[in-house]
Design an enzyme around this catalytic site. Sequence first.
Site, PDB file in Angstrom:
ATOM      1  N   PHE A   1      -2.452   6.710  -0.678  1.00 39.57           N
ATOM      2  CA  PHE A   1      -3.861   6.470  -0.981  1.00 39.57           C
ATOM      3  C   PHE A   1      -4.696   5.142  -1.897  1.00 39.57           C
ATOM      4  O   PHE A   1      -5.539   5.267  -0.746  1.00 39.57           O
ATOM      5  CB  PHE A   1      -4.684   6.971  -2.275  1.00 39.57           C
ATOM      6  CG  PHE A   1      -4.257   8.400  -1.819  1.00 39.57           C
ATOM      7  CD1 PHE A   1      -4.656   9.932  -1.557  1.00 39.57           C
ATOM      8  CD2 PHE A   1      -2.766   9.618  -2.841  1.00 39.57           C
ATOM      9  CE1 PHE A   1      -4.090  11.141  -0.888  1.00 39.57           C
ATOM     10  CE2 PHE A   1      -2.617  10.759  -3.074  1.00 39.57           C
ATOM     11  CZ  PHE A   1      -3.177  11.325  -1.851  1.00 39.57           C
TER      12      PHE A   1
ATOM     13  N   GLU B   1       0.670  -1.348   0.359  1.00 37.76           N
ATOM     14  CA  GLU B   1      -0.039   0.147  -0.039  1.00 37.76           C
ATOM     15  C   GLU B   1       0.802   1.393   0.536  1.00 37.76           C
ATOM     16  O   GLU B   1       2.449   1.446   0.355  1.00 37.76           O
ATOM     17  CB  GLU B   1      -0.939   0.475   1.080  1.00 37.76           C
ATOM     18  CG  GLU B   1      -0.619   0.112   3.019  1.00 37.76           C
ATOM     19  CD  GLU B   1      -1.660  -0.315   3.900  1.00 37.76           C
ATOM     20  OE1 GLU B   1      -2.032   0.742   3.801  1.00 37.76           O
ATOM     21  OE2 GLU B   1      -1.416  -1.025   3.977  1.00 37.76           O
TER      22      GLU B   1
ATOM     23  N   ASP C   1       5.223  10.454  -9.633  1.00 39.52           N
ATOM     24  CA  ASP C   1       5.580  10.191  -8.737  1.00 39.52           C
ATOM     25  C   ASP C   1       6.268   8.260  -9.187  1.00 39.52           C
ATOM     26  O   ASP C   1       6.502   7.317  -8.948  1.00 39.52           O
ATOM     27  CB  ASP C   1       4.568   9.131  -8.109  1.00 39.52           C
ATOM     28  CG  ASP C   1       4.373   8.888  -6.483  1.00 39.52           C
ATOM     29  OD1 ASP C   1       5.525   8.440  -5.663  1.00 39.52           O
ATOM     30  OD2 ASP C   1       3.199   8.026  -5.837  1.00 39.52           O
TER      31      ASP C   1
ATOM     32  N   LYS D   1      -6.169  -2.728  -6.728  1.00 32.47           N
ATOM     33  CA  LYS D   1      -6.372  -1.736  -5.998  1.00 32.47           C
ATOM     34  C   LYS D   1      -7.945  -0.802  -5.935  1.00 32.47           C
ATOM     35  O   LYS D   1      -8.111  -1.016  -6.600  1.00 32.47           O
ATOM     36  CB  LYS D   1      -5.533  -0.692  -7.061  1.00 32.47           C
ATOM     37  CG  LYS D   1      -4.977   0.514  -5.828  1.00 32.47           C
ATOM     38  CD  LYS D   1      -3.347   1.461  -6.772  1.00 32.47           C
ATOM     39  CE  LYS D   1      -3.114   2.431  -6.030  1.00 32.47           C
ATOM     40  NZ  LYS D   1      -2.452   2.280  -7.031  1.00 32.47           N
TER      41      LYS D   1
HETATM   42  P1  ADP Z   1      -0.122   3.377  -3.994  1.00 29.94           P
HETATM   43  O1  ADP Z   1      -1.219   4.498  -5.328  1.00 29.94           O
HETATM   44  O2  ADP Z   1      -1.072   3.827  -3.327  1.00 29.94           O
HETATM   45  O3  ADP Z   1       0.969   3.791  -3.491  1.00 29.94           O
HETATM   46  P2  ADP Z   1       0.543   1.441  -5.515  1.00 29.94           P
HETATM   47  O4  ADP Z   1       0.033   1.127  -6.669  1.00 29.94           O
HETATM   48  O5  ADP Z   1       2.100   2.376  -5.599  1.00 29.94           O
HETATM   49  O6  ADP Z   1      -0.593   2.637  -4.045  1.00 29.94           O
HETATM   50  O7  ADP Z   1       0.656   0.141  -4.598  1.00 29.94           O
HETATM   51  C1  ADP Z   1       0.670  -0.046  -3.834  1.00 29.94           C
HETATM   52  C2  ADP Z   1       2.375  -0.862  -3.512  1.00 29.94           C
HETATM   53  O8  ADP Z   1       1.684  -2.511  -4.026  1.00 29.94           O
HETATM   54  C3  ADP Z   1       3.467  -1.563  -4.840  1.00 29.94           C
HETATM   55  O9  ADP Z   1       4.899  -0.643  -4.389  1.00 29.94           O
HETATM   56  C4  ADP Z   1       3.545  -3.033  -4.374  1.00 29.94           C
HETATM   57  O10 ADP Z   1       4.471  -2.872  -3.431  1.00 29.94           O
HETATM   58  C5  ADP Z   1       2.180  -3.598  -4.564  1.00 29.94           C
HETATM   59  N1  ADP Z   1       1.764  -3.580  -6.046  1.00 29.94           N
HETATM   60  C6  ADP Z   1       1.359  -2.452  -6.579  1.00 29.94           C
HETATM   61  N2  ADP Z   1       0.257  -3.002  -7.674  1.00 29.94           N
HETATM   62  C7  ADP Z   1       1.091  -4.503  -8.624  1.00 29.94           C
HETATM   63  C8  ADP Z   1       0.337  -5.560  -8.685  1.00 29.94           C
HETATM   64  N3  ADP Z   1       0.024  -4.954 -10.316  1.00 29.94           N
HETATM   65  N4  ADP Z   1       1.285  -7.195  -8.704  1.00 29.94           N
HETATM   66  C9  ADP Z   1       2.335  -6.704  -7.503  1.00 29.94           C
HETATM   67  N5  ADP Z   1       2.125  -5.604  -6.658  1.00 29.94           N
HETATM   68  C10 ADP Z   1       1.518  -4.097  -6.844  1.00 29.94           C
HETATM   69 MG    MG Z   2       3.201   3.612  -4.765  1.00 32.30          MG
END
Ligand code: ADP
Ligand code: MG
Length: 312
Positions: A47, A44, A161, A69
């Site tokens: 957000f 996570e 980001d 997500k």
């Molecule tokens: P945020 O917008 O809250 O930062 P992210 O999209 O960066 O959320 O996702 C948070 C974390 O979840 C990432 O840093 C990663 O560790 C994991 N993650 C996100 N998307 C994937 C995916 N498609 N497959 C595997 N892990 C994921």
């Molecule tokens: Mg992120």
Amino acid sequence: RTVLRELTGLIIINPNISPSEALPDTDPSVFHKRYLKMMRHLGEGHFGKVTLYLYDPANDGTGERVAVKALKQDNSQVLEGWKKEIEILKSLYHSNIVKYKGCCTELGGQAVQLIMEYLPLGSLRDYLPKRKLGVAQCLLFAQQICQGMVYLQSKRYVHRDLAARNVLVENDSLVKIGDFGLTKHIPEGEIYYRVREDGESPVYWYAIECLKENKFSFSSDIWSFGVTLYEILTRCETRLSPPNVCFDKMKEIKEEKNVMVLIKLLDTQWRLPRPKGCPHEVGMLMEQCWAAEPAKRPSFGSLIEMFEAIRQ
Ligand code: ADP
Ligand code: MG
């Protein structure tokens, strides 16, 4: 021809596949909540919260694994941005950008969940500290991030980001950019996007003009890429993370940890140190990404060429 024959054979010998199911009349980007089986938490950020699910309409464990997500809390303030994030990811197709699969809308609720492909090795932050990755592989990853960014810029988006936590690993030789939560479109003819500060910004990845004037441009993404490259070459070691190294420096000059001090440091030309074992040319590239003047920074296209040359 053989393939076709085999397929026809399959339909004949498998009585479970009825013609109506073989040709689904439903939208494949619509995911039904009742078929989503939770497997584990993936990660996570500020957000969002990402969870691994098995999408298993047949209910026999043969389904596919997907990353889902969702917003951590859905107040109306972030809801608009969340809808934009989904729309942006939906419009992107590139081998170095995580693939959009669809959405899952709960009946009656407003909370839409974003379904994307699951990348089994997680983010670079999860992956790098556990491996002994050679420099060549680091540079391959860096080049792939640039390739995704060239595509993103061709659609006039600034990512805002770029960081190791937002780069996902498919396997030992393929990474993809994920998380378009802060991405903004730059209208034709303009060069930057100005944001209102939200207080939760990844400031240690920000270019100097972002900190001072909230101006985000293709060049400020280059700066953040430089920080991401630094993270890759330090193999995301916590002690060497950009915030931790900045904090150490602030302590050394007996200052508080805040954005004003960060700006002061960058104004005196202080930059993150060259990671141990980082080739000289790569160290130079990194520093060029952190040029105070945005126009002096390289482009993602030129970075790709330089990585190609260095990796030879
Ligand atoms: P945020 O917008 O809250 O930062 P992210 O999209 O960066 O959320 O996702 C948070 C974390 O979840 C990432 O840093 C990663 O560790 C994991 N993650 C996100 N998307 C994937 C995916 N498609 N497959 C595997 N892990 C994921
Ligand atoms: Mg992120």
